[in-house]
Design an enzyme around this catalytic site. Structure first.
Site, mmCIF file in Angstrom:
data_model
loop_
_atom_site.group_PDB
_atom_site.id
_atom_site.type_symbol
_atom_site.label_atom_id
_atom_site.label_comp_id
_atom_site.label_asym_id
_atom_site.label_seq_id
_atom_site.Cartn_x
_atom_site.Cartn_y
_atom_site.Cartn_z
ATOM 1 N N ASP A 86 1.299 -1.232 -0.091
ATOM 2 C CA ASP A 86 -0.120 0.165 -0.162
ATOM 3 C C ASP A 86 0.832 1.611 0.190
ATOM 4 O O ASP A 86 0.447 2.030 0.715
ATOM 5 C CB ASP A 86 -1.038 -0.214 0.875
ATOM 6 C CG ASP A 86 -1.882 -1.316 1.110
ATOM 7 O OD1 ASP A 86 -2.243 -1.762 0.194
ATOM 8 O OD2 ASP A 86 -1.827 -2.000 2.354
ATOM 9 N N LYS B 22 2.181 2.138 -4.905
ATOM 10 C CA LYS B 22 3.258 1.776 -6.094
ATOM 11 C C LYS B 22 2.689 2.331 -7.789
ATOM 12 O O LYS B 22 2.918 3.168 -8.400
ATOM 13 C CB LYS B 22 3.874 0.312 -6.366
ATOM 14 C CG LYS B 22 4.349 -0.154 -4.825
ATOM 15 C CD LYS B 22 4.589 -1.813 -4.693
ATOM 16 C CE LYS B 22 3.577 -2.383 -4.237
ATOM 17 N NZ LYS B 22 3.010 -1.734 -3.134
ATOM 18 N N LYS C 250 1.029 4.493 -8.835
ATOM 19 C CA LYS C 250 0.724 6.059 -9.276
ATOM 20 C C LYS C 250 2.466 6.002 -10.364
ATOM 21 O O LYS C 250 2.503 6.576 -10.864
ATOM 22 C CB LYS C 250 0.761 6.814 -8.038
ATOM 23 C CG LYS C 250 0.709 8.327 -8.400
ATOM 24 C CD LYS C 250 0.507 9.111 -7.669
ATOM 25 C CE LYS C 250 1.247 10.367 -8.323
ATOM 26 N NZ LYS C 250 0.503 12.150 -7.890
ATOM 27 N N GLY D 13 -3.645 -4.249 -4.496
ATOM 28 C CA GLY D 13 -4.764 -3.175 -4.757
ATOM 29 C C GLY D 13 -4.773 -1.815 -5.226
ATOM 30 O O GLY D 13 -3.206 -1.214 -4.841
ATOM 31 N N HIS D 14 -4.339 -1.482 -6.518
ATOM 32 C CA HIS D 14 -3.759 -1.262 -7.266
ATOM 33 C C HIS D 14 -3.895 0.514 -7.847
ATOM 34 O O HIS D 14 -5.383 0.109 -8.620
ATOM 35 C CB HIS D 14 -1.927 -0.916 -8.066
ATOM 36 C CG HIS D 14 -1.683 -2.184 -8.291
ATOM 37 N ND1 HIS D 14 -0.309 -2.648 -8.790
ATOM 38 C CD2 HIS D 14 -0.958 -2.516 -6.161
ATOM 39 C CE1 HIS D 14 0.200 -3.209 -7.666
ATOM 40 N NE2 HIS D 14 -0.182 -2.907 -6.694
HETATM 41 P P1 IMP Z 1 -2.248 -12.988 2.111
HETATM 42 O O1 IMP Z 1 -1.392 -12.336 1.046
HETATM 43 O O2 IMP Z 1 -3.889 -12.334 1.405
HETATM 44 O O3 IMP Z 1 -1.789 -13.850 2.080
HETATM 45 O O4 IMP Z 1 -2.418 -12.335 2.890
HETATM 46 C C1 IMP Z 1 -1.163 -11.441 3.802
HETATM 47 C C2 IMP Z 1 -0.971 -10.466 4.550
HETATM 48 O O5 IMP Z 1 0.304 -10.077 3.572
HETATM 49 C C3 IMP Z 1 -2.029 -10.269 5.386
HETATM 50 O O6 IMP Z 1 -1.155 -9.538 6.698
HETATM 51 C C4 IMP Z 1 -2.089 -9.461 4.619
HETATM 52 O O7 IMP Z 1 -2.746 -7.986 4.859
HETATM 53 C C5 IMP Z 1 -1.189 -8.442 3.582
HETATM 54 N N1 IMP Z 1 -1.331 -8.058 2.412
HETATM 55 C C6 IMP Z 1 -1.440 -9.248 0.915
HETATM 56 N N2 IMP Z 1 -1.650 -8.287 -0.305
HETATM 57 C C7 IMP Z 1 -1.876 -6.843 0.899
HETATM 58 C C8 IMP Z 1 -1.436 -6.079 -0.048
HETATM 59 O O8 IMP Z 1 -1.280 -5.418 -1.337
HETATM 60 N N3 IMP Z 1 -1.131 -4.618 0.195
HETATM 61 C C9 IMP Z 1 -1.085 -4.655 2.021
HETATM 62 N N4 IMP Z 1 -1.031 -5.658 2.075
HETATM 63 C C10 IMP Z 1 -0.972 -7.102 1.585
#
Ligand code: IMP
Length: 431
Positions: free
Chosen positions: A13, A16, A18, A40-41
């Site tokens: 988060d 990136k 942008k 989530g971009h």
């Molecule tokens: P998973 O990738 O869904 O297995 O989640 C594993 C950990 O990575 C959790 O703490 C999520 O909140 C974190 N996480 C996964 N993708 C993102 C992202 O794009 N941004 C921030 N945290 C993420």
């Protein structure tokens, strides 16, 4: 070697999307190489806000080939949804999207496993996954017995593969869920549904490893777009509170098939403070009004899950570690505008663990849990800075803050973002 990579240096988060969007115009290919729809971009173009999970952020720039490479775990329904959304909103249908036939596919059993297993790390704290089936899909990829890749969906054996995996998964899931809570999966229905997705995606699916290697050898300009952040890297992050892929710079070669020697610039993306979603240690967390101030001003709620993000001060110990790990040679500091109005700012310059002060980032999560941040205090600034377009226009204290980040991380700050719009980006030529 005209390759660039963009890597988040915190827990994801960092905005990136942008920077990728901005750099896209200087490149021929934009490549996603790890993660999946857990990312989530956000890309803002004029009054339109695009939230992308699987499509590379370059998808909004005409003429660029966007690649979802072999290291990504693909939820085909989500790709189709994002493509349709772009077309519906007049952004055009991206013909030049390529998806690796080697990429592993997320199926309904991965979601079911994610839900069942997230609650159970060995020390009792939840990882707090995004629930997108990411970990279970990567586990099947490495385990091999129950994995299905995108290329498999076009073969006559696809139906029997689905039947084989569903039979096994139904047995496992029955045990993972409390009695009576799990409804067995229907192989025929899943086969029909995924055959439909495969047909929709057929024009986009190819051998992207070959495509990218040829492009690199021909001197085409490649831009690698990291998802999540380096502290979530499965090998080098805050394990087990990480994602299941190599989200630091080390993941580029394995996830895309393109060796590191084709990359000559690595931009580390740093939010001007720290955030984290989900469980795990966060030494500089501010679970207090300061944290709430950052959350409110930074709109720190998950793009994918809308969960409130945990907020805290900038951690230069972690940043120095992840910038070295990812081979970063320049920093982009994002969301600097969020800090306006704070009397003072704190930056963590070392950790004190069991009475010893160190600048080393601990390899074990228990040590990180015990780490007490050693802070340096810097003066804040009152002015709103969203209208600043040059480095010189920033308040002196904001410039001093950026300079200090550069000194502590030992990399120059080359870009600063002061708002979500494309124009709200400052290119720093001299600090
Ligand atoms: P998973 O990738 O869904 O297995 O989640 C594993 C950990 O990575 C959790 O703490 C999520 O909140 C974190 N996480 C996964 N993708 C993102 C992202 O794009 N941004 C921030 N945290 C993420």
């Amino acid at each position: 070697m005209p390759g660039t990579c963009v890597i988040g240096l915190q827990w994801g988060d960092e905005a990136k999307g942008k920077i990728v969007d901005r750099l896209t115009r200087e490149h021929d290919f934009v490549v996603r190489y790890q993660g999946g729809a857990n990312a989530g971009h956000t890309v803002v173009v004029g009054d339109q806000v695009y939230k992308l999970s699987l499509l590379p952020s370059g998808i909004l720039t005409p003429g660029v080939t966007c690649v979802i490479a072999s290291g990504v775990v693909v939820n085909p329904a989500r790709v189709i949804e994002e493509l349709d959304d772009l077309a519906k909103r007049g952004a055009g249908y991206p013909e030049n999207l390529r998806i690796s036939d080697r990429a592993h596919v997320i199926f309904p059993w991965h979601f079911a496993e994610d839900r069942a297993l997230d609650k159970s790390t060995s020390d009792g704290e939840n990882i707090g996954t995004t629930g997108r089936g990411i970990g279970p899909c990567y586990r099947d990829k490495v385990g091999r017995a129950h994995a299905i890749r995108l290329g498999d969906m076009y073969r006559s054996t696809f139906r029997s593969q689905v039947e084989h995996v569903v039979a096994a998964k139904n047995r496992v899931l029955e045990v993972l869920y409390p009695p009576g809570e799990f409804k067995p999966l229907d192989a025929s229905q899943i086969f029909r549904e995924y055959t439909g997705y495969a047909e929709r995606l057929r024009p986009h699916v190819c051998d992207t490893t070959e495509l990218l290697l040829t492009a690199a050898e021909e001197g085409k300009r490649l831009l690698f777009e990291g998802a999540q952040g380096a502290l979530l890297d499965v090998d080098h992050g805050t394990y087990p509170f990480v994602t299941s892929s190599n989200s630091s710079g080390v993941g580029i070669a394995s996830g895309s098939g393109v060796p590191g020697r084709h990359i000559n610039r690595c931009i580390g993306i740093v939010k001007a403070y720290s955030t984290r979603v989900g469980g795990g240690p966060f030494p500089t967390e501010q679970d207090n009004p300061t944290g709430q101030y950052l959350r409110d001003r930074g709109n720190e709620y998950g793009t994918v899950t809308r969960r409130p993000r945990r907020c805290g001060w900038l951690d230069a110990v972690a940043l120095r570690y992840t910038s070295r790990l990812s081979g970063v040679d320049m920093l982009a500091v994002m969301l600097l505008d969020v800090l306006s109005g704070l009397e003072t700012l704190q930056v963590c310059t070392a950790y004190e663990i069991d009475g010893k002060t160190s600048v080393r980032f601990p390899s074990h999560v228990d040590d990180l849990r015990r780490a007490k941040p050693v802070y340096e205090t810097l003066p804040g600034w009152k002015e709103e800075i969203t209208g600043c377009r040059t480095y010189e226009a920033l308040p002196a204290n904001a410039r001093a803050y950026l300079r200090r980040i550069g000194e502590l991380v030992k990399q120059p700050v080359g870009m600063v973002s002061v708002g979500p719009e494309r124009e709200q980006t400052i290119v720093v030529s001299k600090m």
